[in-house]
Design an enzyme around this catalytic site. Structure first.
Site, PDB file in Angstrom:
ATOM      1  N   HIS A 264     -49.577  27.271 -28.079  1.00 16.95           N
ATOM      2  CA  HIS A 264     -50.451  27.796 -29.126  1.00 16.95           C
ATOM      3  C   HIS A 264     -50.174  27.033 -30.413  1.00 16.95           C
ATOM      4  CE1 HIS A 264     -52.295  30.663 -31.954  1.00 16.95           C
ATOM      5  NE2 HIS A 264     -52.969  31.109 -30.923  1.00 16.95           N
ATOM      6  N   ASP A 322     -54.569  34.134 -23.457  1.00 13.85           N
ATOM      7  CA  ASP A 322     -55.643  33.744 -22.546  1.00 13.85           C
ATOM      8  C   ASP A 322     -55.181  33.594 -21.106  1.00 13.85           C
ATOM      9  OD1 ASP A 322     -57.654  33.422 -24.628  1.00 13.85           O
ATOM     10  OD2 ASP A 322     -56.470  31.685 -25.256  1.00 13.85           O
TER      11      ASP A 322
END
Length: 428
Positions: A264, A322
């Site tokens: 991320h 996700d």
């Protein structure tokens, strides 16, 4: 020069806070784990918009407002019929949400605090309805109206899957799981779509146009479409036995394969939302008696192997939210094309909170980032005729002087050129 604004603060905000090194996400000071465990989505939406968690009386009033504004104008419903049946639901969302200012001009005065709040409530309330109608438009089924007796996520699933010809049962566990997914996606600091909303608002655009801009930004596969990419990756990997092969490919810079759902921009530790999502995933699949679902087993094994690999550990590439959310959404029957739409439904609460906050910021200016120019230096201007003359001069074939006795004279690109004559004897 800061491509991607990785080190540039664009605003002051009191809404969300991320400590990437520690893997912490706070909304108005509250840990995301506590909110996901103890709150409903309307409670979190109230927190983001109003700044504090609601009292029971305040929550009931807020929920009543959401229910009251969940309907959409009947003429707006006819607007959906103008889209082709194979239109992507996100394309419909961008168009329809952007058109809301034509239906609600009474709440577009951005300088009026009460009108801004009304717009915020309308957007949070109507987004699930618009999303469900977008889905019904694509599959060609009749529109199902909101049901005020149902909770936020339950109502959304009912609008998506109910039909006039038969009763619709929504699994309460699935509604609870979706509510938790909405909470986990409600806000996330100055991400791409939130920054887009703030940039649009800096020009004093109406709220519906600003949120439509956010939806357009979210549509990108690098942002809202990441969970769909995870499912495609799992399908490509296929089996546990092939994991080492794909991990090796992920390490190869020359290989186009990327390990989706890991890493991320902000988090350099485990995404706190990912841990919660993994738990939701197990609960949902267990409720369907498929707790050994191949996607889940493959994802769990991929996570286990990757987190033992020095390459990924050294680069702090941990699973993000996700990684498991796509598996959950697919399990409860959400079509892949609707994944990003659900993200938009949830993120609307954060978008309107950030949009509203921007008008309270005394430092706010219209967004106007600078650039690093890499184009041509200043050049002399040539008229159209001069440019045409240069082009013609370069294109005209050489003019040959056939009268010369001692050779051939020619003008080539503006220069005189003479080729000596060759007599017959010399050719023999």
């Amino acid at each position: 020069h800061d491509p991607g604004f990785t080190s540039t603060s664009s605003c002051e905000s009191a809404i969300s806070f991320i400590d990437g090194a520690e893997g912490t996400l706070l909304h108005r000071g509250y840990a995301i784990a506590d909110l996901a465990k103890h709150c409903s989505f309307p409670e979190v939406a109230y927190l983001l918009v109003e700044g504090e968690l609601p009292t029971p009386v305040a929550l009931n009033a807020f929920v009543s407002e959401l229910r009251h504004h969940s309907m959409v104008h009947e003429k707006l419903i006819t607007f959906f019929s103008g889209f082709k049946s194979d239109a992507h639901p996100m394309a419909i969302m961008v168009g329809v949400v952007g058109s809301l200012s034509a239906f609600f001009p009474d709440s577009t005065n951005i300088h009026c605090r009460s009108q801004r709040r009304l717009s915020a409530i309308r957007l949070i309330a109507k987004m699930p309805t618009i999303a469900a109608i977008a889905y019904k438009t694509v599959i060609g089924e009749p529109v199902v109206y909101p049901n005020s007796d149902l909770g936020f996520a339950h109502n959304f699933l009912h609008m998506m899957f109910a039909r006039p010809s038969e009763p619709c049962f929504v699994n309460p566990l699935h509604a609870a799981a979706l509510e938790k997914i909405f909470i986990l996606h409600a806000d996330h600091e100055q991400n791409a779509s939130t920054s887009t909303v703030r940039i649009a608002s800096s020009s004093q655009a109406n709220p519906f146009a600003c949120i439509a801009a956010g939806i357009a930004s979210l549509w990108g596969p690098a942002h809202g479409g990441a969970n769909e990419a995870v499912l495609r990756m799992l399908e490509e990997i296929g089996s546990v036995a092939r994991i080492p092969l794909f991990l090796a490919r992920a390490k190869d810079r020359n290989d186009p394969f990327r390990l989706m759902g890991f890493g991320h921009r902000v988090y350099k530790n485990y995404d706190p939302r990912a841990k919660l999502m993994a738990g939701v995933c197990k609960e949902v699949l267990a409720s369907l008696n498929i707790d050994e679902h191949p996607d889940l087993l493959l994802a769990q094994k991929l996570e286990e192997i990757a987190l033992q690999d020095e390459y990924f550990v050294k680069r702090k590439l941990y699973p993000n939210v996700d990684f498991y959310s796509g598996i959950v959404l697919r399990a409860i029957g959400i079509p892949t094309d609707m994944f990003t739409v659900l993200f938009a439904v949830a993120r609307t609460a954060g978008w309107v909170a950030q949009w509203n906050e921007s008008f309270e910021d005394a430092q706010q200016k219209i967004s106007r980032p600078r650039q690093l120019y890499v184009g041509e230096p200043r050049r002399d201007f040539r008229s159209l005729e001069a440019r045409a003359a240069l082009l013609n001069e370069a294109a005209v074939p050489a003019a040959v002087d056939t009268t010369a006795t001692n050779g051939i004279a020619a003008a080539v690109a503006g220069r005189a050129v003479r080729v000596p004559a060759v007599n017959a004897k010399s050719r023999m």
